[in-house]
Design a protein around this motif. Structure first.
Motif, PDB file in Angstrom:
ATOM      1  N   GLN A 168      10.823   8.498 -10.864  1.00 56.68           N
ATOM      2  CA  GLN A 168      11.087   7.867  -9.585  1.00 56.68           C
ATOM      3  C   GLN A 168       9.852   7.077  -9.176  1.00 56.68           C
ATOM      4  O   GLN A 168       8.723   7.587  -9.240  1.00 56.68           O
ATOM      5  N   ALA A 169      10.064   5.850  -8.761  1.00 57.02           N
ATOM      6  CA  ALA A 169       8.960   5.008  -8.331  1.00 57.02           C
ATOM      7  C   ALA A 169       8.509   5.446  -6.945  1.00 57.02           C
ATOM      8  O   ALA A 169       9.328   5.741  -6.078  1.00 57.02           O
ATOM      9  N   VAL A 170       7.202   5.501  -6.761  1.00 53.29           N
ATOM     10  CA  VAL A 170       6.634   5.835  -5.458  1.00 53.29           C
ATOM     11  C   VAL A 170       5.538   4.840  -5.126  1.00 53.29           C
ATOM     12  O   VAL A 170       4.979   4.192  -6.017  1.00 53.29           O
ATOM     13  N   SER A 171       5.224   4.740  -3.882  1.00 54.98           N
ATOM     14  CA  SER A 171       4.175   3.836  -3.446  1.00 54.98           C
ATOM     15  C   SER A 171       3.256   4.598  -2.500  1.00 54.98           C
ATOM     16  O   SER A 171       3.735   5.288  -1.596  1.00 54.98           O
ATOM     17  N   ILE A 172       1.946   4.495  -2.723  1.00 50.23           N
ATOM     18  CA  ILE A 172       0.984   5.128  -1.820  1.00 50.23           C
ATOM     19  C   ILE A 172      -0.077   4.105  -1.458  1.00 50.23           C
ATOM     20  O   ILE A 172      -0.338   3.157  -2.194  1.00 50.23           O
ATOM     21  N   ARG A 173      -0.673   4.300  -0.317  1.00 52.44           N
ATOM     22  CA  ARG A 173      -1.751   3.420   0.139  1.00 52.44           C
ATOM     23  C   ARG A 173      -3.060   4.176   0.003  1.00 52.44           C
ATOM     24  O   ARG A 173      -3.184   5.309   0.458  1.00 52.44           O
ATOM     25  N   SER A 201      -3.832   3.029 -13.453  1.00 51.48           N
ATOM     26  CA  SER A 201      -3.008   1.905 -13.005  1.00 51.48           C
ATOM     27  C   SER A 201      -3.305   1.600 -11.549  1.00 51.48           C
ATOM     28  O   SER A 201      -3.658   2.464 -10.776  1.00 51.48           O
ATOM     29  N   SER A 202      -3.155   0.349 -11.205  1.00 50.61           N
ATOM     30  CA  SER A 202      -3.353  -0.014  -9.799  1.00 50.61           C
ATOM     31  C   SER A 202      -2.183  -0.839  -9.319  1.00 50.61           C
ATOM     32  O   SER A 202      -1.404  -1.332 -10.056  1.00 50.61           O
TER      33      SER A 202
END
Length: 73
Positions: A50-55, A72-73
């Protein structure tokens, strides 16, 4: 006529004998715990990942990037 060389085998790589083939059992029968280890798969239609996004703050991102390849960035 082309000559073919007889293959040379290391003792661990030698083909199985007829006797060994007769007594061989499937991995899942001989070692059931080993056969199922790491074989959990998603069912068809279910996403495997599952793709996730964090800051992240710039200093945290710089830290991971400084660790070299694979970050990875």
């Amino acid at each position: 006529m082309k000559k073919t060389r007889k293959p040379t085998y290391h003792h661990d790589d030698a083909p199985l004998t007829a006797k060994e083939l007769k007594t061989a059992r499937p991995l899942r029968e001989a070692f059931p715990d080993l056969a199922t280890y790491g074989r959990q798969r998603a069912h068809k239609g279910e996403p495997k990942k599952q793709a996730v996004s964090i800051r992240l703050s710039p200093d945290v991102l710089a830290y991971f990037k400084s660790k070299g390849e694979g970050a990875s960035s």
